[in-house]
Design an enzyme around this catalytic site. Structure first.
Site, mmCIF file in Angstrom:
data_model
loop_
_atom_site.group_PDB
_atom_site.id
_atom_site.type_symbol
_atom_site.label_atom_id
_atom_site.label_comp_id
_atom_site.label_asym_id
_atom_site.label_seq_id
_atom_site.Cartn_x
_atom_site.Cartn_y
_atom_site.Cartn_z
ATOM 1 C CG HIS A 95 -13.847 3.772 -1.872
ATOM 2 N ND1 HIS A 95 -12.576 4.078 -2.036
ATOM 3 C CD2 HIS A 95 -14.962 4.284 -1.301
ATOM 4 C CE1 HIS A 95 -13.095 2.674 -1.176
ATOM 5 N NE2 HIS A 95 -13.617 3.654 -0.074
ATOM 6 C CB CYS A 133 -18.234 1.246 0.975
ATOM 7 S SG CYS A 133 -16.961 1.979 0.832
ATOM 8 C CE1 TYR A 173 -10.947 6.546 -0.479
ATOM 9 C CE2 TYR A 173 -13.205 6.874 0.553
ATOM 10 C CZ TYR A 173 -11.978 6.745 0.886
ATOM 11 O OH TYR A 173 -11.387 5.727 1.921
ATOM 12 C CG ASN A 188 -11.078 -0.582 -0.409
ATOM 13 O OD1 ASN A 188 -12.501 -0.257 -0.773
ATOM 14 N ND2 ASN A 188 -10.442 0.266 0.812
ATOM 15 N NE ARG A 242 -3.328 2.422 2.415
ATOM 16 C CZ ARG A 242 -3.943 2.408 3.560
ATOM 17 N NH1 ARG A 242 -4.710 2.073 4.749
ATOM 18 N NH2 ARG A 242 -4.427 3.702 3.794
#
Length: 434
Positions: free
Chosen positions: A194, A164, A253, A144, A90
């Site tokens: 998102h 989510c 987002y 995700n 990540r």
């Protein structure tokens, strides 16, 4: 009832355990299996999960294992919360795109594509093994990028719903501002995972429809924006004037799209969120190792995923027809196949909208026509997600390049070319075809 959590060694899992304990009448779990290849993490997490359940008098048997097939055998539902490559991957996703002036983020842009490429093949393999063990089991995906992963699962014919916590977070926030029970708040929530907007907020009467969708009473969003717009905008990192002019509340987002260049500069100065999360996880695991810890730590709130457990319990209970929701389907915001809900999208696209959820699955409720300002970005991003899924399933540099060129946050030849080569170099260990 047996529930398996794949990625059970996640520091999120005690949040789930707390929800399972508090909401036991809604979802009466008899056996909880935490599956994770990292033995030390799963044992630390498993220990605190047992203590949380025991403290609240929950009778479920909690087991931990690295063996997926045994874990999902006989499971009624399987929750997926994976991070292939861990926080180290990540961190890379969130840093190298910044070098060419693109947002570095784990669910969108080049970093989101990298995560999808690593994740989709693994999730599909897990889902096939779940199907062999119990073809009637439901798969709930919290991994995700949820939209792409859920689309992969549904395309392969799995019994899956994506989840989510953005919608439930807004529901709880609006409920607090209005001084009402969260279950009364109905959201006109529309978009993709998102990439969503709250276009309306209404209140259901007593016995309302479970906190999402529907149309009961007047729209309260204009008043919320007038009275609380400043605080909402501050939390979203967007100008309050934009929210009030559009009359909507975008998800956090949308900041990556509406203020892309500003966010890039902020990330360059501040560093990645992944680095912060890695430190939070280290501290959480230290807490989980303490045999006196038998409650969800306050620190867990900084990890993210607020209200994940409430959303997961409600969804699994509706899918399994258990507890207080056994008699009738309820309405919940989930990631589900589009069908004809948004006619400007392909029927096999995955959208995030209120849906009627029951033992037969999730059926999206009708939504009002989506305004061009939002429909254009939704359609653009959906096209990218289709190309991203093709790249994840079939591999190849050209497919990765096509997906990046199609992404609203990239869209330039030179950037797409550079990002493609860097993505492949950073993820070679996870991509069998690279």
């Amino acid at each position: 009832m047996k529930l398996a959590v794949v990625g059970g060694g996640s520091t999120y899992t005690p949040e789930l355990a707390d929800g399972f304990a508090r909401l036991r009448e809604t979802l009466p779990i008899g056996e909880l299996v935490l599956v994770d290849p990292a033995e030390e993490r799963r044992e630390l997490v498993g220990g605190v999960v047992r203590r949380i359940l025991a403290r609240q008098g929950h009778p479920a048997v909690v087991t931990t294992t690295g063996e997926l097939d045994a874990a999902v055998e006989g499971a009624d539902a399987v929750l997926l919360q994976l991070r292939i490559g861990g926080q180290a991957a990540r961190n890379r996703d969130e840093t190298w795109p910044l070098e060419c002036g693109c947002v570095g983020q784990e669910t969108t842009g080049a970093g989101g594509l990298a995560k999808a490429l690593r994740t989709v093949p693994v999730v599909l393999e897990i889902a096939e093994r779940v199907r062999r063990a119990n073809p009637d089991a439901w798969i709930v995906d919290f991994t995700n990028p949820v939209g792409i992963v859920t689309r992969a699962l549904l395309t392969a014919g799995h019994r899956a719903v994506g989840l989510c916590n953005v919608a439930i977070g807004f529901q709880r926030r609006f409920a607090g501002l209005l001084g009402v029970e969260p279950e009364r708040v109905l959201l006109d929530h529309v978009g993709l995972n998102h990439l969503t907007w709250e276009r309306g907020v209404r209140l259901a009467g007593d016995g309302g429809s479970g906190g999402a969708g529907g149309a009961a009473g007047p729209d309260l969003l204009p008043g919320l924006l007038a009275e609380h717009g400043e605080s909402l905008a501050r939390d979203l990192g967007l100008p309050v004037g934009l929210l009030r002019r559009l009359g909507v509340v975008p998800s956090y987002y949308l900041r990556y799209f509406y203020r892309h260049d500003t966010v890039v500069e902020e990330l360059r100065e501040r560093g990645s969120r992944a680095a912060e999360v890695a430190e939070i996880e280290r501290r959480l695991l230290d807490l989980y190792a303490d045999p006196a810890v038998d409650e969800k730590p306050k620190l867990l709130e900084q990890r993210g995923g607020a209200y994940y457990s409430e959303a997961a319990v409600a969804l699994v209970a509706r899918l399994l027809g258990s507890g207080g929701v056994a008699d009738a389907p309820g309405v919940q915001v989930v990631n589900v196949r589009n069908g004809r809900t948004m006619p400007f999208l392909p029927e096999d696209a995955v959208i995030e909208v209120p849906a009627e959820v029951g033992p037969d699955g999730a059926r999206p409720l009708p939504v009002a026509e989506v305004e061009p300002l939002y429909a254009g970005l939704i359609a653009h991003t959906t096209a990218y997600e289709r190309l991203a899924l093709e790249a994840a399933l079939r591999g190849g540099r050209d497919r990765v390049f096509d997906a990046l060129l199609a992404h609203p946050l990239v869209g330039q030849i030179e950037q797409a070319d550079w990002l493609t080569d860097r993505l492949l170099a950073e993820n070679r260990d996870y991509l069998a075809w690279a």
